[in-house]
Design an enzyme around this catalytic site. Structure first.
Site, PDB file in Angstrom:
ATOM      1  CE1 TYR A  69      -8.374   1.318  12.451  1.00  0.00           C
ATOM      2  CE2 TYR A  69      -8.298   2.510  14.524  1.00  0.00           C
ATOM      3  CZ  TYR A  69      -8.626   1.379  13.804  1.00  0.00           C
ATOM      4  OH  TYR A  69      -9.191   0.313  14.444  1.00  0.00           O
ATOM      5  CD  GLU A  71      -9.420  -1.607   9.880  1.00  0.00           C
ATOM      6  OE1 GLU A  71     -10.062  -1.560   8.812  1.00  0.00           O
ATOM      7  OE2 GLU A  71      -9.916  -1.949  10.968  1.00  0.00           O
ATOM      8  CG  ASP A 215       7.505 -18.916  19.149  1.00  0.00           C
ATOM      9  OD1 ASP A 215       8.123 -17.839  19.085  1.00  0.00           O
ATOM     10  OD2 ASP A 215       6.517 -19.080  19.895  1.00  0.00           O
ATOM     11  CB  THR A 241       8.846 -10.855  20.655  1.00  0.00           C
ATOM     12  OG1 THR A 241      10.045 -11.478  21.134  1.00  0.00           O
ATOM     13  CG2 THR A 241       7.643 -11.654  21.087  1.00  0.00           C
ATOM     14  CE  LYS A 244      10.477 -13.000  24.682  1.00  0.00           C
ATOM     15  NZ  LYS A 244       9.300 -12.491  23.955  1.00  0.00           N
ATOM     16  NE  ARG A 250       5.752  -5.902  26.327  1.00  0.00           N
ATOM     17  CZ  ARG A 250       6.414  -6.956  26.802  1.00  0.00           C
ATOM     18  NH1 ARG A 250       7.657  -6.821  27.238  1.00  0.00           N
ATOM     19  NH2 ARG A 250       5.847  -8.150  26.829  1.00  0.00           N
TER      20      ARG A 250
END
Length: 441
Positions: A69, A71, A215, A241, A244, A250
């Site tokens: 974790y 953050e 985008d 992203t 692709k 992903r």
């Protein structure tokens, strides 16, 4: 306590991913994973937003970095024990900055949609006006569709393609920008096969004082491979992203000018996300390193060449290419001349082991659930090693499948014949070739 390889705690310093352990512990999920691997191996994967990641990317995704974790950002975490994941995130950031020539990069977004949400949060407030490409003309749900947060929280003005050329109507973009004075102008699409004139968008944004957001989710991998012009020098902010064409895990990322770095970072964390997925960030770093090589640049050029060859093959068999061709990794096909809908074409191709998707075409008379078109992409098959000669054959197989009605005996036989042709093609150039000891035999 026994580890993945059968050793007792203390006897090994690392529990790596072990598919045999999964097969023993959860045979149902193992069977699903093996079935999906086999589906990818035996069929043609032509969805424009999909690709095959490298084994190195998959290894990072399955690593113990998933346990941490973290953050916050490197050097500014809310948890201890982040000294190693900080290294992974800094590597991802530095590699992306070098790869794209970006002043600032945030690699934490979990997906393209969450990256887009963060861009809105950084640059706009609910109710602000946004100018974006119409969804039926090739845009994205997060560019203002009423079913998305973007269309419900912001006032979206759509621009379109020209009815004659099916290319973006830049005169309309300027006219709408002058009339509505948007806070943000979005350039980018999910079903537009041509390169975008980013200089024109920059000029329009400057004229009305708007933020230019690109985008680049679909084509950022082609930018990385120098196969199309880069949007980065023109944009205030770029969302993308990492799967692709880029062939990573992903996930999403945001590139921006240094003056916007603080706003973007605060928008990602703490505004929309908590802890980042450190295994995915490490996998992004691997993909950025792979994309910086001459081999990847050759691959990106081949992706474009293969998409063009596939479009030409389909055109020759009566499937009209929207806008007359492609400059990128995808092509949009108009099926109306064959009197077949997009949903039927998708289903028929699926029966023949060809995976692609139905897609609306500009000025489509059919509903979004039916459509008059299909979208095809060349990224995954190019990863397999397909060339332009192969794509000519792929076009023939698609065209045959589209017009084969499985409700008839002849159509059923034709789809079986097409499936045989698909198997022959992929057998020569498989995705994830089988190895000795492979559980999926």
């Amino acid at each position: 306590m026994v580890g993945a390889g059968g050793e007792r705690a203390g006897e090994s310093t690392y529990w790596g991913p072990d598919f045999g352990e999964l097969a023993t512990a959860d045979p149902e999920i193992a069977a699903v994973a093996l079935a999906e691997l086999e589906r990818q191996r035996v069929g043609l994967q032509l969805i424009a937003s999909e690709n095959f990641t490298s084994p190195s990317v998959l290894a990072a995704l399955g690593s113990t970095l998933s346990n941490k974790y973290a953050e916050g950002y490197p050097g500014r975490r809310y948890y201890g024990g982040c000294e190693y994941v900080d290294v992974a995130e800094n590597l991802a950031i530095d590699r992306a900055k070098a790869l794209f020539g970006a002043e600032h990069v945030n690699v934490q977004p979990h997906s393209g949609a969450t990256a887009n949400l963060a861009v809105y949060a950084a640059f706009a407030k609910p109710g602000d006006t946004v100018l974006a490409m119409s969804l039926p003309h090739g845009g994205h749900l997060t560019h203002g569709s009423r079913v998305s947060f973007s269309g419900q929280w912001f006032t979206t003005v759509p621009y379109h393609v020209d009815s004659a050329t099916e290319l973006i109507d830049y005169d309309e973009v300027r006219t709408l920008a002058l009339a509505h004075k948007p806070k943000i102008i979005i350039a980018g699409a999910t079903a537009y096969s041509r390169t975008i004139d980013f200089a024109a968008f920059r000029s329009i944004a400057d004229e009305v004082g708007a933020i230019l957001w690109v985008d680049a989710a679909h084509f950022i991998g082609l930018v990385a491979g120098r196969a199309i012009p880069s949007c980065v020098p023109y944009a205030d902010v770029v969302s993308a992203t990492t799967h692709k064409v880029l062939r990573g895990p992903r996930g999403g990322m945001i590139l921006c000018r240094s003056e916007h770095a603080s706003a973007v970072d605060r928008a990602v964390f703490p505004f929309i996300q908590g802890g980042p997925m450190m295994h995915a960030i490490a996998a992004k770093a691997v993909a950025f390193k792979e994309a910086s090589t001459p081999e990847y640049r050759w691959y990106a050029q081949e992706v474009v060449a293969n998409a063009s060859a596939l479009a030409q093959s389909l055109e020759a068999r009566g499937l009209r290419t929207v806008s007359g061709g492609t400059d990128t990794h995808l092509a949009l096909l108009d099926l109306r001349a064959s009197d077949v809908t997009g949903v039927d074409a998708e289903r028929r191709c699926g029966l023949a082991s060809i995976t692609l998707n139905k897609n609306a075409i500009p000025f489509d008379p059919q509903s979004p659930a039916v459509t008059s078109g299909i979208r095809v992409g060349s990224a995954a098959v190019t990863t397999q090693g397909f060339n332009t000669s192969d794509m000519s054959i792929v076009g023939e197989l698609i065209a045959r499948a589209v017009v084969a009605d499985p409700a008839t005996t002849s159509g059923e036989a034709e789809l079986a014949s097409v499936a045989d042709g698909v198997r022959e093609l992929v057998r020569a150039k498989p995705a994830y070739p089988r190895r000795t000891g492979d559980l999926a035999q």
